[in-house]
Enzyme design. Structure first.
Site, mmCIF file in Angstrom:
data_model
loop_
_atom_site.group_PDB
_atom_site.id
_atom_site.type_symbol
_atom_site.label_atom_id
_atom_site.label_comp_id
_atom_site.label_asym_id
_atom_site.label_seq_id
_atom_site.Cartn_x
_atom_site.Cartn_y
_atom_site.Cartn_z
ATOM 1 N N PRO A 274 0.842 -1.209 0.000
ATOM 2 C CA PRO A 274 0.000 0.000 0.000
ATOM 3 C C PRO A 274 0.871 1.251 0.000
ATOM 4 C CG PRO A 274 0.022 -1.012 2.178
ATOM 5 C CD PRO A 274 0.766 -1.947 1.276
ATOM 6 N N VAL A 276 1.970 5.162 -0.067
ATOM 7 C CA VAL A 276 1.610 6.517 0.337
ATOM 8 C C VAL A 276 2.734 7.429 -0.160
ATOM 9 C CG1 VAL A 276 1.273 8.097 2.268
ATOM 10 C CG2 VAL A 276 0.291 5.805 2.362
ATOM 11 N N ASP A 450 5.913 2.230 2.030
ATOM 12 C CA ASP A 450 5.008 1.112 2.262
ATOM 13 C C ASP A 450 4.285 1.354 3.592
ATOM 14 O OD1 ASP A 450 3.757 -1.309 2.825
ATOM 15 O OD2 ASP A 450 5.435 -2.545 2.107
ATOM 16 N N HIS A 451 2.979 1.583 3.527
ATOM 17 C CA HIS A 451 2.235 1.961 4.724
ATOM 18 C C HIS A 451 2.075 0.800 5.718
ATOM 19 C CE1 HIS A 451 0.190 4.789 7.094
ATOM 20 N NE2 HIS A 451 -0.464 5.432 6.151
ATOM 21 N N ARG A 452 2.411 -0.417 5.315
ATOM 22 C CA ARG A 452 2.429 -1.519 6.279
ATOM 23 C C ARG A 452 3.585 -1.364 7.258
ATOM 24 N NH1 ARG A 452 2.814 -6.438 2.156
ATOM 25 N NH2 ARG A 452 4.470 -5.023 1.459
#
Length: 480
Positions: A274, A276, A450-452
């Site tokens: 994901p 951002v 990576d928003h994780r």
């Protein structure tokens, strides 16, 4: 794996090796030797391209080149013999090359189709070279003269000339089945092209990938009506497509090698991690002054100094201040893997596709060492010599879109990495400085993450730190 075999005490064969961590095939870009040339142990005999990089292959023994098994442009499976060497020339009669094997023998495993010639020299190190190599015969090769006659008649007709009558037996082999390799047949099926309507231009009347593309592309009308074809070739001529002119509206380029691998990796990254992206515009006037001073520094003599060097150092300092950003997502174990080293990737666009070699342990390098490493990385990429190992294990990447005059962008993460910094063009712009509007050197930075792994707070801190260092480069000392 073993890359050479011994056919006799005199002749030895060299196989296509696995040059990059489990790859299954490679394309032969260029042969540096020809049959009859003398070679020595360690001499580079060809350049091949894998899904990761272009690699030069050295021969592991001395001798005289007996045979090149594949022409340039052919994609060869790992383990297939690509060259035979006479290690004891003059000791007796040489066996016939593989291309002269009797047609009734079982056909070898199908070779990948040779790509057409005509590539112009490019930046990263491979150019045009004609090959004198030969193909092995294929089943049904006895029909090659007839197929060649058909092709000759068709070409003569398209040129507006009468063609000599073909022999009565001028029928494709295997009950009228056109000659084409499995990959070409699949391509024709995917494009909805009947191979019986395609004019073959390959050796021995074989239909090539380019022939199929030509049949599928829009064709320009012939300048003059063609002459009637001889009766023996009328069926083939009636279905033949018109000659594709230079004004064709489409050009189809096979996707393979580095470009194919990068495309797959980018799709996987875009739809797995994901993304951002955050942006910041910053006054880099002081950084540009520092760059000018560093260019005159004798300690940096002989290495390339540019804004990218300072930006790379600024990112490394920001990562040191925010080490959680330097991580990877382990999907199998459902773990976040913190990295205590930085392998700094530098994205480079080449005619072969985007490659991202990285500087190993960049966090441990001084400014002169980092400058030298950046210079070597750029030179190697331009020469097309970047190795697969140099592109593996990256943790964070910089992409400099500013060299194209672009202000900013939303970069896609390099697969397996946590963040990528895009650097926009540095331009003279009106800027409020010390309460007054003045012309200042300004750029826009974009950080995708990576928003994780990286939440908004952490990503913002990293981007803000990079911007603060570029605005006040003395922080390279106070924050280091």
């Amino acid at each position: 794996m073993t890359t050479m075999t011994e056919t006799s005490a005199r002749f030895r064969e060299f196989k296509m090796p696995d040059v990059g961590e489990g790859l299954t095939e490679a394309e032969i870009l260029k042969w540096f030797v020809q049959p009859g040339d003398t070679v020595t142990d360690g001499q580079v005999v060809c350049e091949v391209e894998t899904a990761k990089a272009a690699v030069e292959l050295p021969i592991p023994f001395d001798g005289v080149v007996h045979e090149l098994r594949f022409p340039e442009g052919t994609t060869v499976d790992v383990g297939q013999v690509i060259i035979a060497i006479d290690v004891a020339p003059g000791s007796g009669d040489a066996p016939a090359p593989a291309a002269a094997a009797p047609a009734q023998e079982p056909a070898a495993e199908p070779e990948a189709e040779a790509e057409p010639k005509g590539r112009t020299p490019v930046l990263v190190g491979y150019g045009v070279a004609e090959s004198s190599t030969k193909r092995r015969p294929r089943k049904g090769a006895s029909a090659a003269p007839e197929a060649a006659a058909v092709a000759a008649a068709v070409q003569a007709e398209l040129n507006g000339h009468a063609a000599p009558a073909a022999p009565a037996a001028a029928v494709p082999a295997q009950g009228g089945r056109p000659l084409a390799k499995p990959p070409v047949r699949k391509l024709a099926k995917d494009l909805g092209i009947d191979l019986a309507t395609v004019v073959p231009t390959g050796k021995d009347g074989i239909i090539t990938r380019e022939d199929v593309h030509a049949a599928a592309a829009p064709a320009a009308a012939p300048a003059a009506a063609p002459a009637p074809a001889p009766a023996a070739v009328a069926p083939a001529v009636a279905e033949a497509p018109a000659v594709v002119s230079d004004s064709a509206r489409e050009t189809r380029i096979p996707v393979k090698g580095v470009r194919k691998a990068i495309a797959q990796a980018m799709v996987g990254s875009a739809f797995t991690a994901p993304h951002v992206t955050e942006f910041i515009t910053v006054d880099v006037t002081r950084t540009m002054k520092l760059v000018a001073e560093l260019k005159e520094d004798k300690d940096l003599a002989g290495v390339r100094v540019n804004p990218l060097l300072v930006i790379a150092k600024a990112l490394l300092v920001a990562i040191k201040r925010n080490p959680e950003v330097n991580a990877a997502w382990d999907e199998a174990n459902q773990e976040i893997v913190q990295k205590h080293y930085v392998n700094l990737g530098i994205a480079a666009a080449t005619p072969r596709g985007l490659i991202v070699p990285n500087i190993k342990d960049a966090h441990d390098k001084t400014l002169p060492q980092l400058a030298a490493a950046l210079g070597e990385l750029v030179t190697t990429a331009r020469d097309g010599k970047t190795s697969p190992a140099a592109m593996g294990g990256g943790t964070v990447t910089i992409t400099n879109v500013g060299v194209f005059g672009v202000d900013t962008g939303t970069p896609i993460l390099n697969s397996g990495e946590s963040a990528i910094l895009a650097v926009g063009a540095i331009k003279l712009q009106p800027w409020v400085h010390k309460g007054k509007v003045k012309p200042r050197q300004v750029t826009t930075l974009a950080l995708s993450f990576d928003h994780r792994l990286v939440d908004g707070e952490l990503g913002s801190k990293v981007l803000a730190d990079v911007a603060a260092i570029l605005e006040q480069p003395k922080r390279l000392i106070t924050w280091a």
